[in-house]
Design an enzyme around this catalytic site. Sequence first.
Site, PDB file in Angstrom:
ATOM      1  N   LYS A  13      -9.145  -6.386   0.385  1.00  0.00           N
ATOM      2  CA  LYS A  13      -8.863  -5.204  -0.440  1.00  0.00           C
ATOM      3  C   LYS A  13      -9.711  -5.179  -1.710  1.00  0.00           C
ATOM      4  O   LYS A  13     -10.267  -4.148  -2.074  1.00  0.00           O
ATOM      5  CB  LYS A  13      -7.381  -5.161  -0.825  1.00  0.00           C
ATOM      6  N   ARG A  88       3.448  -2.890  -3.269  1.00  0.00           N
ATOM      7  CA  ARG A  88       3.698  -3.950  -2.294  1.00  0.00           C
ATOM      8  C   ARG A  88       5.115  -3.895  -1.741  1.00  0.00           C
ATOM      9  O   ARG A  88       5.511  -4.785  -1.002  1.00  0.00           O
ATOM     10  CB  ARG A  88       3.457  -5.313  -2.936  1.00  0.00           C
ATOM     11  N   ARG A 171       3.143 -16.430   1.497  1.00  0.00           N
ATOM     12  CA  ARG A 171       2.692 -15.121   1.005  1.00  0.00           C
ATOM     13  C   ARG A 171       2.574 -14.122   2.154  1.00  0.00           C
ATOM     14  O   ARG A 171       2.933 -12.947   2.018  1.00  0.00           O
ATOM     15  CB  ARG A 171       1.338 -15.257   0.291  1.00  0.00           C
TER      16      ARG A 171
END
Length: 212
Positions: A13, A88, A171
């Site tokens: 990203k 997110r 994560r």
Amino acid sequence: MRLVLLGAPGSGKGTQARRLMEAFESPQISTGDLLRAAVAAGTPLGKKAKTAMDAGQLVADDIVVGMIRERLAQKDTKFGFILDGFPRSMAQAVALDKMLGELGQPLHKAILLDVNFENLIKRLTGRRTCKVCGHLYNVYFSPPKKSGICDMDGGELVQRADDNEATITQRLKVYEGQTAPLVEYYRKQGKFVSVDGEGSMDEIFRRIEKVL
């Protein structure tokens, strides 16, 4: 152009956001950069963020949303922006839509960079950064000529504290559970598009250009 880049940690990203920033002359807004700056400065917000980041958890919505609100109020976002790493979660996405509605600047597209799990692990655990110039390497995909040494200036190459496999796996699990549902959220708005995130940076960027 007002864009959101979606994708798991290591999906590229940041790299593609910087290229889009140049192409559309709009700022890249990276929550990761904003949070790391706060951590480095040792601010109260930074201390709270560090605890979550070190554990591979998402930083609390109220902290991140507040930072984004302040950033979007700056003059350079008037004609567009590229959000890298935000939203997110569903709560963040709803908060973003509310903010942009108040500003009269709705989102144009939400672009997902799709990369398989094995490559994500290699991209993240393999990352190394020069302590002197900041140049990035990857021990699997773009290694330095001499292990641990920067090709540019001979500086030491270091690994980010949160780029160990255990933290990265956590994560990715957090991403899957909390961020992946955003795909359906933006799909229902007619703003979602998926782009193959495998291949060279140029190939990926051309795919993004095509959908825009």
